[in-house]
Design a protein around this motif. Structure first.
Motif, PDB file in Angstrom:
ATOM      1  N   MET A   1       0.839  -1.183   0.000  1.00 42.26           N
ATOM      2  CA  MET A   1       0.000   0.000   0.000  1.00 42.26           C
ATOM      3  C   MET A   1       0.882   1.244   0.000  1.00 42.26           C
ATOM      4  SD  MET A   1      -2.998   0.826   2.663  1.00 42.26           S
ATOM      5  CE  MET A   1      -3.805   2.364   2.651  1.00 42.26           C
ATOM      6  N   ALA A   2       0.569   2.198  -0.824  1.00 44.34           N
ATOM      7  CA  ALA A   2       1.360   3.419  -0.943  1.00 44.34           C
ATOM      8  C   ALA A   2       1.125   4.337   0.251  1.00 44.34           C
ATOM      9  CB  ALA A   2       1.000   4.152  -2.231  1.00 44.34           C
ATOM     10  N   ASP A   3       2.170   5.033   0.629  1.00 44.26           N
ATOM     11  CA  ASP A   3       2.090   5.996   1.723  1.00 44.26           C
ATOM     12  C   ASP A   3       1.406   7.255   1.195  1.00 44.26           C
ATOM     13  OD1 ASP A   3       2.425   7.612   3.891  1.00 44.26           O
ATOM     14  OD2 ASP A   3       4.593   7.457   3.956  1.00 44.26           O
ATOM     15  N   SER A   4       0.334   7.674   1.841  1.00 43.18           N
ATOM     16  CA  SER A   4      -0.421   8.837   1.366  1.00 43.18           C
ATOM     17  C   SER A   4       0.002  10.140   2.036  1.00 43.18           C
ATOM     18  CB  SER A   4      -1.922   8.603   1.585  1.00 43.18           C
ATOM     19  OG  SER A   4      -2.184   8.491   2.964  1.00 43.18           O
ATOM     20  N   SER A   5       0.980  10.075   2.939  1.00 40.47           N
ATOM     21  CA  SER A   5       1.416  11.296   3.613  1.00 40.47           C
ATOM     22  C   SER A   5       2.261  12.151   2.668  1.00 40.47           C
ATOM     23  CB  SER A   5       2.218  10.957   4.866  1.00 40.47           C
ATOM     24  OG  SER A   5       3.403  10.279   4.530  1.00 40.47           O
ATOM     25  N   THR A   6       2.335  13.420   2.961  1.00 46.36           N
ATOM     26  CA  THR A   6       3.102  14.351   2.154  1.00 46.36           C
ATOM     27  C   THR A   6       4.586  14.196   2.458  1.00 46.36           C
ATOM     28  OG1 THR A   6       1.262  15.900   2.230  1.00 46.36           O
ATOM     29  CG2 THR A   6       3.386  16.784   1.596  1.00 46.36           C
ATOM     30  N   TRP A   7       5.402  14.249   1.409  1.00 47.17           N
ATOM     31  CA  TRP A   7       6.848  14.123   1.565  1.00 47.17           C
ATOM     32  C   TRP A   7       7.398  15.356   2.270  1.00 47.17           C
ATOM     33  CZ3 TRP A   7      11.034  17.034   0.051  1.00 47.17           C
ATOM     34  CH2 TRP A   7      12.280  16.425   0.150  1.00 47.17           C
ATOM     35  N   SER A   8       8.315  15.128   3.192  1.00 49.51           N
ATOM     36  CA  SER A   8       9.020  16.228   3.849  1.00 49.51           C
ATOM     37  C   SER A   8      10.254  15.670   4.538  1.00 49.51           C
ATOM     38  CB  SER A   8       8.130  16.942   4.865  1.00 49.51           C
ATOM     39  OG  SER A   8       7.830  16.079   5.936  1.00 49.51           O
ATOM     40  N   ALA A  45      24.948  27.275  -0.057  1.00 42.81           N
ATOM     41  CA  ALA A  45      24.402  25.962   0.283  1.00 42.81           C
ATOM     42  C   ALA A  45      22.945  26.062   0.725  1.00 42.81           C
ATOM     43  CB  ALA A  45      25.244  25.306   1.379  1.00 42.81           C
ATOM     44  N   VAL A  46      22.640  27.058   1.523  1.00 45.92           N
ATOM     45  CA  VAL A  46      21.253  27.262   1.979  1.00 45.92           C
ATOM     46  C   VAL A  46      20.351  27.517   0.781  1.00 45.92           C
ATOM     47  CG1 VAL A  46      19.741  28.866   3.227  1.00 45.92           C
ATOM     48  CG2 VAL A  46      21.808  28.011   4.321  1.00 45.92           C
ATOM     49  N   ALA A  47      20.816  28.353  -0.155  1.00 40.55           N
ATOM     50  CA  ALA A  47      20.007  28.664  -1.341  1.00 40.55           C
ATOM     51  C   ALA A  47      19.795  27.427  -2.200  1.00 40.55           C
ATOM     52  CB  ALA A  47      20.680  29.765  -2.152  1.00 40.55           C
ATOM     53  N   ALA A  48      20.841  26.636  -2.397  1.00 40.76           N
ATOM     54  CA  ALA A  48      20.729  25.417  -3.207  1.00 40.76           C
ATOM     55  C   ALA A  48      19.798  24.403  -2.553  1.00 40.76           C
ATOM     56  CB  ALA A  48      22.111  24.809  -3.427  1.00 40.76           C
ATOM     57  N   GLU A  49      19.927  24.233  -1.242  1.00 43.84           N
ATOM     58  CA  GLU A  49      19.072  23.274  -0.535  1.00 43.84           C
ATOM     59  C   GLU A  49      17.624  23.718  -0.574  1.00 43.84           C
ATOM     60  OE1 GLU A  49      16.658  21.329   2.351  1.00 43.84           O
ATOM     61  OE2 GLU A  49      17.138  23.456   2.409  1.00 43.84           O
ATOM     62  N   ARG A  50      17.380  24.990  -0.364  1.00 43.25           N
ATOM     63  CA  ARG A  50      16.012  25.516  -0.375  1.00 43.25           C
ATOM     64  C   ARG A  50      15.360  25.278  -1.739  1.00 43.25           C
ATOM     65  NH1 ARG A  50      16.690  30.914   1.071  1.00 43.25           N
ATOM     66  NH2 ARG A  50      16.797  30.217   3.221  1.00 43.25           N
ATOM     67  N   LYS A  51      16.124  25.529  -2.800  1.00 50.20           N
ATOM     68  CA  LYS A  51      15.608  25.324  -4.156  1.00 50.20           C
ATOM     69  C   LYS A  51      15.310  23.833  -4.402  1.00 50.20           C
ATOM     70  CE  LYS A  51      16.667  26.375  -8.958  1.00 50.20           C
ATOM     71  NZ  LYS A  51      17.613  27.016  -9.881  1.00 50.20           N
ATOM     72  N   TYR A  53      14.679  21.538  -2.132  1.00 52.13           N
ATOM     73  CA  TYR A  53      13.574  21.114  -1.265  1.00 52.13           C
ATOM     74  C   TYR A  53      12.233  21.553  -1.852  1.00 52.13           C
ATOM     75  CZ  TYR A  53      11.016  20.081   3.027  1.00 52.13           C
ATOM     76  OH  TYR A  53      10.133  19.561   3.936  1.00 52.13           O
ATOM     77  N   THR A  54      12.180  22.786  -2.333  1.00 48.27           N
ATOM     78  CA  THR A  54      10.944  23.287  -2.941  1.00 48.27           C
ATOM     79  C   THR A  54      10.583  22.476  -4.180  1.00 48.27           C
ATOM     80  OG1 THR A  54      11.369  25.511  -2.105  1.00 48.27           O
ATOM     81  CG2 THR A  54       9.836  25.316  -3.950  1.00 48.27           C
ATOM     82  N   ALA A  55      11.570  22.199  -5.015  1.00 47.48           N
ATOM     83  CA  ALA A  55      11.319  21.400  -6.218  1.00 47.48           C
ATOM     84  C   ALA A  55      10.842  19.997  -5.851  1.00 47.48           C
ATOM     85  CB  ALA A  55      12.585  21.322  -7.066  1.00 47.48           C
ATOM     86  N   GLY A  75      15.117  12.567  -6.130  1.00 48.85           N
ATOM     87  CA  GLY A  75      15.107  13.827  -6.875  1.00 48.85           C
ATOM     88  C   GLY A  75      15.685  14.965  -6.062  1.00 48.85           C
ATOM     89  N   TYR A  76      15.380  15.009  -4.794  1.00 44.72           N
ATOM     90  CA  TYR A  76      15.911  16.038  -3.886  1.00 44.72           C
ATOM     91  C   TYR A  76      17.435  15.936  -3.809  1.00 44.72           C
ATOM     92  CZ  TYR A  76      17.107  18.097   0.693  1.00 44.72           C
ATOM     93  OH  TYR A  76      17.674  18.807   1.709  1.00 44.72           O
TER      94      TYR A  76
END
Length: 78
Positions: A1-8, A45-51, A53-55, A75-76
């Motif tokens: 069964m697939a996990d229906s929670s949001t990725w984070s 690094a913060v800018a790259a990680e934020r981008k 994570y958002t993607a 992908g992250y």
């Protein structure tokens, strides 16, 4: 069964990623004979990680539900 929670990720996981990216930026600069301050490397690094994570958050959602967490995390990391 697939996990229906949001990725984070937990804040400490994101912070560890920023630390690794920052160290990699510093290493690359060093081997290219460039100087970069720790603060500048961290800021980049913060800018790259934020981008990334958002993607990943956007890619995690599809029109039919949520993408598998392992696929989103891969992908992250790229």
């Amino acid at each position: 069964m697939a996990d229906s929670s949001t990725w984070s990720l937990k804040p400490e996981e994101r912070e560890a990623t920023v630390d690794r990216i920052s160290k990699n930026i510093s290493s690359i600069a060093f081997f290219k004979g460039l100087e970069i301050s720790d603060a500048d490397a961290r800021q980049a690094a913060v800018a790259a990680e934020r981008k990334a994570y958002t993607a990943a958050q956007v890619a995690a959602r599809t029109t039919t539900g949520n993408r598998p967490h392992a696929e989103t995390t891969s992908g992250y990391a790229r």
